[in-house]
Design a protein around this motif. Sequence first.
Motif, mmCIF file in Angstrom:
data_model
loop_
_atom_site.group_PDB
_atom_site.id
_atom_site.type_symbol
_atom_site.label_atom_id
_atom_site.label_comp_id
_atom_site.label_asym_id
_atom_site.label_seq_id
_atom_site.Cartn_x
_atom_site.Cartn_y
_atom_site.Cartn_z
ATOM 1 N N ASP A 1 67.917 -14.180 -26.254
ATOM 2 C CA ASP A 1 69.360 -14.049 -26.433
ATOM 3 C C ASP A 1 70.000 -13.151 -25.369
ATOM 4 N N TYR A 2 69.293 -12.096 -24.972
ATOM 5 C CA TYR A 2 69.940 -11.169 -24.042
ATOM 6 C C TYR A 2 70.128 -11.782 -22.658
ATOM 7 N N ARG B 1 71.156 -14.930 -22.393
ATOM 8 C CA ARG B 1 72.428 -15.616 -22.618
ATOM 9 C C ARG B 1 73.587 -14.617 -22.514
ATOM 10 N N THR B 2 73.378 -13.418 -23.062
ATOM 11 C CA THR B 2 74.418 -12.388 -22.944
ATOM 12 C C THR B 2 74.692 -12.063 -21.478
ATOM 13 N N ARG C 1 74.310 -13.924 -18.929
ATOM 14 C CA ARG C 1 75.081 -15.013 -18.323
ATOM 15 C C ARG C 1 76.522 -14.965 -18.802
ATOM 16 N N ALA C 2 76.713 -14.687 -20.097
ATOM 17 C CA ALA C 2 78.066 -14.673 -20.662
ATOM 18 C C ALA C 2 78.907 -13.549 -20.078
ATOM 19 N N LYS C 3 78.253 -12.526 -19.524
ATOM 20 C CA LYS C 3 78.980 -11.444 -18.865
ATOM 21 C C LYS C 3 79.569 -11.881 -17.547
ATOM 22 N N GLY C 4 79.042 -12.986 -16.992
ATOM 23 C CA GLY C 4 79.515 -13.451 -15.706
ATOM 24 C C GLY C 4 78.644 -12.997 -14.554
ATOM 25 N N LEU C 5 77.396 -12.636 -14.845
ATOM 26 C CA LEU C 5 76.493 -12.262 -13.753
ATOM 27 C C LEU C 5 76.035 -13.514 -13.019
ATOM 28 N N SER C 6 75.671 -13.335 -11.751
ATOM 29 C CA SER C 6 75.139 -14.472 -11.008
ATOM 30 C C SER C 6 73.755 -14.805 -11.550
ATOM 31 N N HIS D 1 67.564 -9.049 -15.173
ATOM 32 C CA HIS D 1 67.351 -9.084 -16.626
ATOM 33 C C HIS D 1 66.060 -9.798 -17.014
ATOM 34 N N GLY D 2 65.776 -10.899 -16.338
ATOM 35 C CA GLY D 2 64.581 -11.654 -16.691
ATOM 36 C C GLY D 2 63.314 -10.968 -16.214
#
Lengths: 343, 321
Positions: free
Chosen positions: B218-219, B221-222, B224-229, B237-238
């Motif tokens: 989930d994090y 997805r978070t 990505r939802a923040k607008g990170l490249s 993050h990964g």
Amino acid sequence: MPETSTARLLEVSDLAVHLPTRDGVVKAVDGISYTLNAGETLGIVGESGSGKSVSCLTVLGLINRDSAQISGRVIYDGSDLLEATESELRMVRGNEISMIFQDPFAGLHPLFSVGDQLVEAIRAHEDVKKRVARERVVELLHEVGIPQAAERFSSYPHEYSGGMQQRAMIAMALINNPRILIADEPTTALDVTVQAQILELIEKIKEELSIGVILVTHDLGVVRDVTQNVLVMYAGRIVEHGSTAAVFAEPKHPYTWGLMESIPLLEVETRDLRAIDGAPPSLIHLPTGCAFHPRCTQAFEGCDKARPELDQTEHHQAACHLARTDRDRIWQERRRRPADASR
Amino acid sequence: MAHYIVRRLVWVAVVLLAVTLIVYAIFFLLPAGDPAVRHAGKIPSEENIAEVRAQFGLDQPVYVQYGKFVKNFFVGDEYGWPGLGFSYETRTPVRDKVITAAPRTLSLIAGAVVIWLIAGVGIGVLSAVKRHSWLDRLAMGFALFGVSAPVFWLGLILLYVFWEKLGWLPGTGYVPISESPVDWFLHLIMPWSVLALAFAAVYARMTRGNLLETMGEDYIRTARAKGLSERRVVLKHGLRASLTPIITLLGIDMAILVGGAVITESVFNIQGLGHIALTGVNAQDLPVTMGVIMIGACAVVIMGLLADIAYAYLDPRVKLA
Ligand SMILES: Nc1ncnc2c1ncn2[C@@H]1O[C@H](COP(=O)(O)OP(=O)(O)OP(=O)(O)O)[C@@H](O)[C@H]1O
Ligand SMILES: [Mg+2]
């Protein structure tokens, strides 16, 4: 033209999201349309698997566009987000349209401090110094109700309580002053008392900032309390759509009746609470005709033939083969009668 | 924290003690011939043998020999600390042998680690990001080759091609870095590569698997939802979440190589710790064998401790207690 509080923020039309899987194509969302205005909270309800999350994720391009078959239009700010490039979407995400999710603990990165994750959200869209961003984060954490925000800045997600985690997620979503907040079951993972606080917070933010909110929930009580309009989804489609007041006063779809009878609501004076019989259908092999007909207490000949469209009225629509007058009469009878008598 | 480390160090001592016991037991219980006979000359007389036996301390009861070994190891002997005794074969202190061989082995490990980390993690990330592409298949094919290619075969092929045929690299042997950094480097390129290959393959598979699993969280997805490249989503993050278990494994893998890079050391004639251990075993030279085993065991338990500390440092959810 100056923006008024009823400015149309988002216009979704004929959105369909089909997800190919090993077993077949999952029609997770199958042609839904709605609009969202500034200052409005739109509720989306429906049983598990009805396509609520997928439809929301698609708005932000968070469904893998290479594998999913997506059609329709999602008009934001004059352009179609479904046609947007990845870098255009990136400008929108977390900046103009933000999203919060069901499980705040899983949604926060376990290995970075909460504060750093918020600072990153600012710096994804704005070239500011870390120190400046940090100040803004602390201020916002304070505003969303995190005690000792300055000290809490460097804490890790597991050191926050569930309610605080969701507050932090809300802060993260709001930090760039978005115009739309999509909240996908933001309170499902939380204690009942905390649920109310989080919903109040979202309400307050919506009022103060005059943003548009899409609130996905299982809880019709929540829908009644905080939304202005509501979509009822079943098997990837909208079965009822209207102002919250109208839908609660006179629900027009048998599925909505079932939902209302399955929860304790004051208006519905059924003695027993009843779950809707049966389970949601497979989204790979949908029932013919109306997808709800195998479970519908009112189904009659013909319900399994043609798929009902939403009827063409402005403020309150339902997709059902029953004549409108019949529906009104049946609901009036059903709500007066004890639960088991109407079976 | 200090509490934890002290407790773990006591545990380290216990483990080392157990290792000495096991090795002593093997050496004395398995019939392998009398070392005194073996090391007393070509045609030894009874007196010669008795003399050698006394010199090696083999005339004393086993428990006395053992006690002396343990004591010397922990507090040192006349040759310094740690006291590892005296080689039956060369009649020189084992400690000196270890001190000569250790930099060779450490040079070998250090370079190999750098190569396998960069190659393994790099390949793993690429194939996770481009999952199911030809790149992914190629990378995983390489990984399969890497884990299955025999080290001695690979080493000989490299030597044949780059030394014998092309003459691009010097052959076997080792040059200390203090003598000539360039020669040190050139001599080690092939051993590094050979040793790193199998590990790079394992680390590539592991990185790929961990990263693919992490990317479903989930994090992510978070993020990505923040607008990170996407690049930042994957690499920050990964990868950050995928690397924690890999870094902790790294410590143990390095430790095992302290006495365990035997084949690579032999093929390239590096004469490191693994090589000494091998000759020690072949010559029934108990002190030498024990010495290398003790150094290897120390490396394993200490790196294990460091790995745990690193884990707690890398993952804030882990508490050392
Ligand atoms: N990535 C995917 N690949 C294949 N099928 C998917 C994927 N994501 C969701 N689905 C399927 O799409 C359907 C709709 O899922 P969705 O998550 O939108 O439901 P929901 O209404 O949000 O349910 P819930 O209330 O449980 O959150 C489900 O049947 C789900 O199994
Ligand atoms: Mg959902």
